[in-house]
Design an enzyme around this catalytic site. Structure first.
Site, PDB file in Angstrom:
ATOM      1  N   LEU A   1      -3.928 -36.509  11.449  1.00 27.56           N
ATOM      2  CA  LEU A   1      -3.908 -35.123  11.912  1.00 27.56           C
ATOM      3  C   LEU A   1      -3.726 -34.166  10.742  1.00 27.56           C
ATOM      4  CD1 LEU A   1      -3.389 -32.777  14.033  1.00 27.56           C
ATOM      5  CD2 LEU A   1      -0.999 -33.481  13.922  1.00 27.56           C
TER       6      LEU A   1
ATOM      7  N   GLU B   1      -4.203 -39.950  13.857  1.00 29.35           N
ATOM      8  CA  GLU B   1      -2.794 -40.064  14.207  1.00 29.35           C
ATOM      9  C   GLU B   1      -1.925 -39.598  13.044  1.00 29.35           C
ATOM     10  OE1 GLU B   1      -2.790 -44.005  17.094  1.00 29.35           O
ATOM     11  OE2 GLU B   1      -2.526 -44.290  14.945  1.00 29.35           O
ATOM     12  N   CYS B   2      -1.008 -38.701  13.295  1.00 30.16           N
ATOM     13  CA  CYS B   2       0.023 -38.282  12.353  1.00 30.16           C
ATOM     14  C   CYS B   2      -0.568 -37.882  10.998  1.00 30.16           C
ATOM     15  CB  CYS B   2       1.086 -39.370  12.202  1.00 30.16           C
ATOM     16  SG  CYS B   2       2.651 -38.762  11.541  1.00 30.16           S
ATOM     17  N   GLY B   3      -0.536 -38.768   9.995  1.00 30.64           N
ATOM     18  CA  GLY B   3      -1.136 -38.436   8.716  1.00 30.64           C
ATOM     19  C   GLY B   3      -2.598 -38.069   8.845  1.00 30.64           C
TER      20      GLY B   3
ATOM     21  N   SER C   1      -3.317 -36.028  16.959  1.00 26.84           N
ATOM     22  CA  SER C   1      -1.941 -35.703  17.337  1.00 26.84           C
ATOM     23  C   SER C   1      -1.004 -36.380  16.346  1.00 26.84           C
ATOM     24  CB  SER C   1      -1.626 -36.180  18.758  1.00 26.84           C
ATOM     25  OG  SER C   1      -1.385 -37.571  18.781  1.00 26.84           O
TER      26      SER C   1
END
Length: 478
Positions: free
Chosen positions: A354, A350-352, A450
């Site tokens: 990704l 998730e986020c970081g 993502s």
């Protein structure tokens, strides 16, 4: 009476701390209050309204137990109730910090606001008022907040940022007796209480330059201005101990449905936990344990390998851009993650996370750092690109999260972007809370990544599906 009915009172000792506007100092005031309650020898459970990860980390530090996010948009009212009742069950008192101003919800409505959640849970509100530069006007603000919604119980007020003892006394003397009776303490203006800021919010607990002992001392000093006994009374705390478990849902009852009890561990989930990766919803971790995962932390900034026996990997959010050089230098772990991805080990990012799975990460200073290269992406930090939104996603294909069509809710909050065309089909059809549609995310084999921080309470079966993917990858049945 249903604890979510307007006007009903939650059976467990609890207060919701809110404010007239963002920046009024409620986060600092809550930290001071949590420290004061814990110093009384009480078991204190902290909650935070909304998707914030940083405030909850400071709450966790103050209470010694994980703080919990309560978010009506991501979780829905039933899951919010269940989560609150579960995590407050063994606490002497619970403190909920609001997000933003008390009455402000989605699109100028009450929906999702602190007032909405306070009525849903039947919890009294303590208002933090920033009185810097005010005396008699405090009464006008407090009157308006108290009388605005007759279904909401405003049971206390904390005067924040008083300039001196004399200023605090002037404010109190200017209040009508009925308003003065609401005041349960004052916090003086102290520079040492401020938490430094950085891009996308406050500095995390892990990176805060002030030693924890100094923060604790500052909180204790400021807490002398609070009437803790009155705050406990407002919360409904009985001096004989915790709330009688027979007056509300028991822990067993609260673990039904979304929350769930922990199952015997059937697989090991390596969870990235260090200064670069520290954004996780405690509810997600709990649901993963309940599904049958043993959660094992590891540090991507320094550990050369995944924990022994790893069956799946969870790379949460955080600030990998601040530790890009350390992550780039850890080539041994990057190599193992690439081999694991090829071998079919489920990797959820998730986020970081990704950003870490990308081929490269370019910082705000323009320096390009190689990352793991698990996905053919290049990520660039961009101060002109700010994504902040709630989203609902629908998977377009089968993945470790479940079959195509799986629906989840979450949020995005980042200041980076993917450059070029990665030539990968998107995993999610996305609808934001304002109705905007787009696509996002990637699924390559058993790798899912993502920018979206998913809240698993929106679809608790996903945790079990991820476990199933981990077991299948090692040749076992679910």
């Amino acid at each position: 009476m249903d604890s979510g009915s307007p006007g009903s009172r939650n059976a467990r000792p609890a207060i919701l701390v809110a404010a007239s506007h963002s920046g009024a100092g409620k986060t600092t005031t809550v930290a001071i209050l949590l420290r004061a309650l814990r110093d009384r020898g009480l078991t204190v459970q902290a909650f935070k309204i909304g998707p914030d990860f940083i405030d909850t980390a400071y709450h966790t530090e103050a209470t010694g137990r994980p703080a919990i996010n309560l978010d009506l948009w991501m979780m829905g009212p039933d899951a919010v109730r269940r989560s609150f009742h579960h995590f407050s069950a063994d606490a002497d008192i619970s403190v909920i910090e609001s997000m933003g101003a008390l009455f402000d919800g989605a699109d100028g409505t009450e929906e999702g606001s602190a007032a909405h959640l306070a009525k849903l849970l039947g919890v009294p509100v303590v208002v933090v008022l920033d009185v810097w530069g005010m005396t008699r006007t405090t009464g006008a603000v407090l009157t308006g907040m108290r009388d605005f919604d007759p279904e909401l119980t405003i049971a206390g007020c904390i005067l924040n940022r008083t300039g001196s003892d004399r200023h605090a006394r002037m404010v109190l003397d200017a209040l009508r007796p009925d308003l003065r009776d609401l005041v349960v303490g004052a916090v003086s203006h102290q520079a040492g209480l401020a938490v430094p800021e950085r891009h996308l919010g406050l500095v995390t607990v892990e990176e805060n330059p002030a030693p924890r002992v100094d923060r604790d001392d500052a909180y204790r000093s400021a807490g002398r201005g609070l009437d803790v006994d009155r705050l406990l009374a407002v919360a409904g705390h009985r001096t004989t101990g915790s709330a009688d478990p027979t007056t509300g849902p028991t822990r067993d009852a609260a673990t039904s449905g979304t929350v769930g009890r922990s199952a015997p561990a059937r697989a090991r989930l390596a969870v990235a936990r260090d200064a670069a990766f520290c954004f996780y919803y405690e509810e997600n971790l709990r649901l993963l344990r309940a599904a049958g995962f043993e959660l094992v932390p590891f540090r991507p900034t320094s550990d050369p390998a995944l924990p022994d026996g790893t069956d799946a990997v969870y790379l949460g959010g955080g600030y990998p851009e601040s530790f890009a050089a350390d992550l780039a230098a850890n080539t041994a772990l990057a190599g193992e993650l690439r081999r694991r991805a090829v071998a079919g080990t489920p990797i959820y990012a998730e986020c970081g996370g990704l950003m870490y799975l990308a081929a490269s990460l370019t910082g705000f200073d323009g320096t390009r750092h190689p990352m793991t290269g698990v996905l053919p992406l290049d990520v660039v930090m961009d101060p002109a690109h700010l994504a902040i939104r709630y989203v609902e996603v629908h998977t377009r294909q089968d993945s470790p999260l479940g079959p195509a069509g799986t629906t989840l809710r979450g949020q995005e909050f980042h200041q980076s972007r993917i450059t070029g065309d990665p030539a990968l089909p998107p995993l999610f059809d996305v609808t934001s809370s304002d109705g905007t549609t787009s696509v996002a995310g990637y699924a390559v084999g058993n790798v899912v990544a993502s920018y979206i921080h998913v809240h698993l309470a929106s679809h608790p079966h996903v945790a079990r599906r991820l476990l199933g993917a981990a077991l299948a990858a090692r040749g076992e049945q679910t």
